[in-house]
Design a protein around this motif. Structure first.
Motif, PDB file in Angstrom:
ATOM      1  N   GLY A 179     -41.401  28.305  21.677  1.00  0.00           N
ATOM      2  CA  GLY A 179     -41.096  28.225  23.100  1.00  0.00           C
ATOM      3  C   GLY A 179     -40.777  29.587  23.683  1.00  0.00           C
ATOM      4  N   ASN A 180     -40.138  29.580  24.832  1.00  0.00           N
ATOM      5  CA  ASN A 180     -39.747  30.807  25.510  1.00  0.00           C
ATOM      6  C   ASN A 180     -38.584  31.475  24.780  1.00  0.00           C
ATOM      7  OD1 ASN A 180     -41.690  30.219  27.457  1.00  0.00           O
ATOM      8  ND2 ASN A 180     -40.216  29.032  28.685  1.00  0.00           N
ATOM      9  N   GLU A 181     -38.316  32.725  25.149  1.00  0.00           N
ATOM     10  CA  GLU A 181     -37.252  33.461  24.477  1.00  0.00           C
ATOM     11  C   GLU A 181     -35.882  32.842  24.740  1.00  0.00           C
ATOM     12  OE1 GLU A 181     -37.479  37.489  25.630  1.00  0.00           O
ATOM     13  OE2 GLU A 181     -39.441  37.863  24.699  1.00  0.00           O
ATOM     14  N   GLY A 182     -35.641  32.401  25.983  1.00  0.00           N
ATOM     15  CA  GLY A 182     -34.338  31.820  26.302  1.00  0.00           C
ATOM     16  C   GLY A 182     -34.129  30.451  25.687  1.00  0.00           C
ATOM     17  N   GLU A 183     -35.219  29.747  25.425  1.00  0.00           N
ATOM     18  CA  GLU A 183     -35.130  28.390  24.892  1.00  0.00           C
ATOM     19  C   GLU A 183     -35.527  28.318  23.422  1.00  0.00           C
ATOM     20  OE1 GLU A 183     -37.694  26.153  27.352  1.00  0.00           O
ATOM     21  OE2 GLU A 183     -36.458  26.346  29.164  1.00  0.00           O
ATOM     22  N   ALA A 184     -35.694  29.449  22.782  1.00  0.00           N
ATOM     23  CA  ALA A 184     -36.178  29.453  21.398  1.00  0.00           C
ATOM     24  C   ALA A 184     -35.178  28.797  20.459  1.00  0.00           C
ATOM     25  CB  ALA A 184     -36.473  30.887  20.949  1.00  0.00           C
ATOM     26  N   VAL A 185     -33.891  29.108  20.615  1.00  0.00           N
ATOM     27  CA  VAL A 185     -32.884  28.552  19.718  1.00  0.00           C
ATOM     28  C   VAL A 185     -32.768  27.038  19.898  1.00  0.00           C
ATOM     29  CG1 VAL A 185     -30.449  28.604  19.076  1.00  0.00           C
ATOM     30  CG2 VAL A 185     -31.619  30.724  19.678  1.00  0.00           C
ATOM     31  N   ILE A 186     -32.749  26.593  21.174  1.00  0.00           N
ATOM     32  CA  ILE A 186     -32.643  25.153  21.446  1.00  0.00           C
ATOM     33  C   ILE A 186     -33.872  24.425  20.920  1.00  0.00           C
ATOM     34  CG2 ILE A 186     -32.453  23.416  23.252  1.00  0.00           C
ATOM     35  CD1 ILE A 186     -30.925  25.429  24.925  1.00  0.00           C
ATOM     36  N   SER A 187     -35.051  24.999  21.140  1.00  0.00           N
ATOM     37  CA  SER A 187     -36.278  24.363  20.666  1.00  0.00           C
ATOM     38  C   SER A 187     -36.326  24.313  19.146  1.00  0.00           C
ATOM     39  CB  SER A 187     -37.496  25.114  21.210  1.00  0.00           C
ATOM     40  OG  SER A 187     -37.516  25.078  22.629  1.00  0.00           O
ATOM     41  N   ALA A 188     -35.868  25.400  18.499  1.00  0.00           N
ATOM     42  CA  ALA A 188     -35.892  25.426  17.030  1.00  0.00           C
ATOM     43  C   ALA A 188     -34.970  24.363  16.445  1.00  0.00           C
ATOM     44  CB  ALA A 188     -35.500  26.814  16.534  1.00  0.00           C
ATOM     45  N   TRP A 189     -33.752  24.291  16.960  1.00  0.00           N
ATOM     46  CA  TRP A 189     -32.826  23.283  16.446  1.00  0.00           C
ATOM     47  C   TRP A 189     -33.292  21.867  16.787  1.00  0.00           C
ATOM     48  CZ3 TRP A 189     -29.357  23.682  12.841  1.00  0.00           C
ATOM     49  CH2 TRP A 189     -28.772  24.909  12.562  1.00  0.00           C
ATOM     50  N   SER A 190     -33.877  21.677  17.960  1.00  0.00           N
ATOM     51  CA  SER A 190     -34.367  20.351  18.342  1.00  0.00           C
ATOM     52  C   SER A 190     -35.539  19.933  17.457  1.00  0.00           C
ATOM     53  CB  SER A 190     -34.794  20.343  19.807  1.00  0.00           C
ATOM     54  OG  SER A 190     -33.701  20.631  20.654  1.00  0.00           O
ATOM     55  N   LEU A 191     -36.448  20.865  17.187  1.00  0.00           N
ATOM     56  CA  LEU A 191     -37.579  20.545  16.313  1.00  0.00           C
ATOM     57  C   LEU A 191     -37.098  20.260  14.899  1.00  0.00           C
ATOM     58  CD1 LEU A 191     -40.994  22.316  16.599  1.00  0.00           C
ATOM     59  CD2 LEU A 191     -40.188  21.492  14.392  1.00  0.00           C
TER      60      LEU A 191
END
Length: 303
Positions: free
Chosen positions: A181-193
């Motif tokens: 995902g985007n840089e700002g949402e990378a951590v949230i997307s990684a943990w969600s995935l």
């Protein structure tokens, strides 16, 4: 590669050889433990079926000789009651049979015995069919069933490998080696995935392994678990959808409690079982019944 070369490679202290040796040891250990667990589970299920059938057969034998009687001696009633109450210890006693046995034990109404006999006969036939099916699967399985019985103990190793890969992927995604995902949402997307994959594996593992006693809603439970797990494939479209996919999976999981739930047995009384009315309503019904019975002949005469 010859056998001597392969053994020499295993004796090498390279990281690849150590990893392969550990993977082989993990596979053999999980395979042996899983195979032993499946065998013990099947044997325990057979023992529970045999124990239930013995208790049911004893009660059914007494009912066959006494269900058509209008009166029972004290010894016959005691024998029948002991065998019926012994059925409560049956591991696979159904709720319907338990309710009927409890009702007869409390009321001692001989009119309930024919229906109770039919219930026990039906339960006996069902458990005999279940025992025969289990014996066929264990002693003389078909071609596909025999192959699956050899492959299934190795499934835990595949799930363990998937978990190991999932944790390594999470570490690389958090270190920025994998773009999610985007840089700002990378951590949230990684943990969600990561949470979505872990949740999918947890739901899919019991479906693949099986081994539980089939119930009324077993097929629906499996299909619902497969559907929720299959939503993980939406991450292939765009990894930034991970929070929404995880939320959808959790909502469907919570909806499964409502969809796959069974109706309480108390709300489905069997035939001949009457719900107790309030005292005032019962007295009112008993008072109105004679009045209606007295008015009905008069009404017929006026006609």
């Amino acid at each position: 590669m010859s056998l001597s070369d392969w053994l020499y490679w295993l004796r090498d202290l390279s990281p690849a050889a150590i990893t392969a040796s550990l993977a082989l040891a993990l596979f053999l250990g999980l395979y042996g433990v899983s195979a032993l667990s499946f065998r013990r589970r099947e044997q325990a299920r057979l023992r529970r079926l045999d124990a239930s059938l013995k208790l049911y057969a004893a009660a059914e034998s007494a009912l066959i000789h006494l269900h058509a009687r209008t009166e029972l001696s004290q010894a016959e009633e005691r024998l029948l009651l002991e065998r019926l109450l012994a059925c409560r210890a049956a591991p696979y006693l159904s709720e319907d049979a338990m309710a009927q046995i409890s009702t007869y034990a409390g009321e001692r109404d001989l009119a309930r015995l024919p229906r109770l006999l039919k219930t026990l006969e039906r339960e006996n036939d069902r458990m005999c069919a279940e025992r025969d099916k289990l014996l066929r699967h264990t002693e003389s399985p078909g071609w596909g069933q025999a192959f699956w019985r050899q492959v299934r103990p190795g499934v835990p190793f595949l799930f363990a490998a998937a978990l190991l890969y999932l944790f390594s992927w999470l570490l690389r995604a958090l270190n920025g080696e994998i773009a999610v995902g985007n840089e700002g949402e990378a951590v949230i997307s990684a943990w969600s995935l990561f949470g979505s994959a872990l949740f999918s594996l947890a739901l899919l593992y019991p479906v693949v392994m099986g081994g539980n006693r089939p119930g009324s809603g077993a097929v629906l439970h499996r299909l619902w678990s497969v559907l929720i797990s299959a939503l993980f494939l939406l991450h292939l479209v765009n990894p930034s959808f991970a929070p929404f996919v995880l939320t959808l999976q959790l909502l469907l999981f919570l909806a499964g409690f409502r969809l796959t739930g069974t109706k309480p047995r108390k709300s489905r009384p069997f035939a001949g079982h009457y719900q107790a009315l309030p005292e005032g309503q019962a007295s009112l019904s008993t008072e109105t019944e004679p009045e209606t019975a007295a008015k009905s002949p008069a009404g017929n005469d006026t006609k």
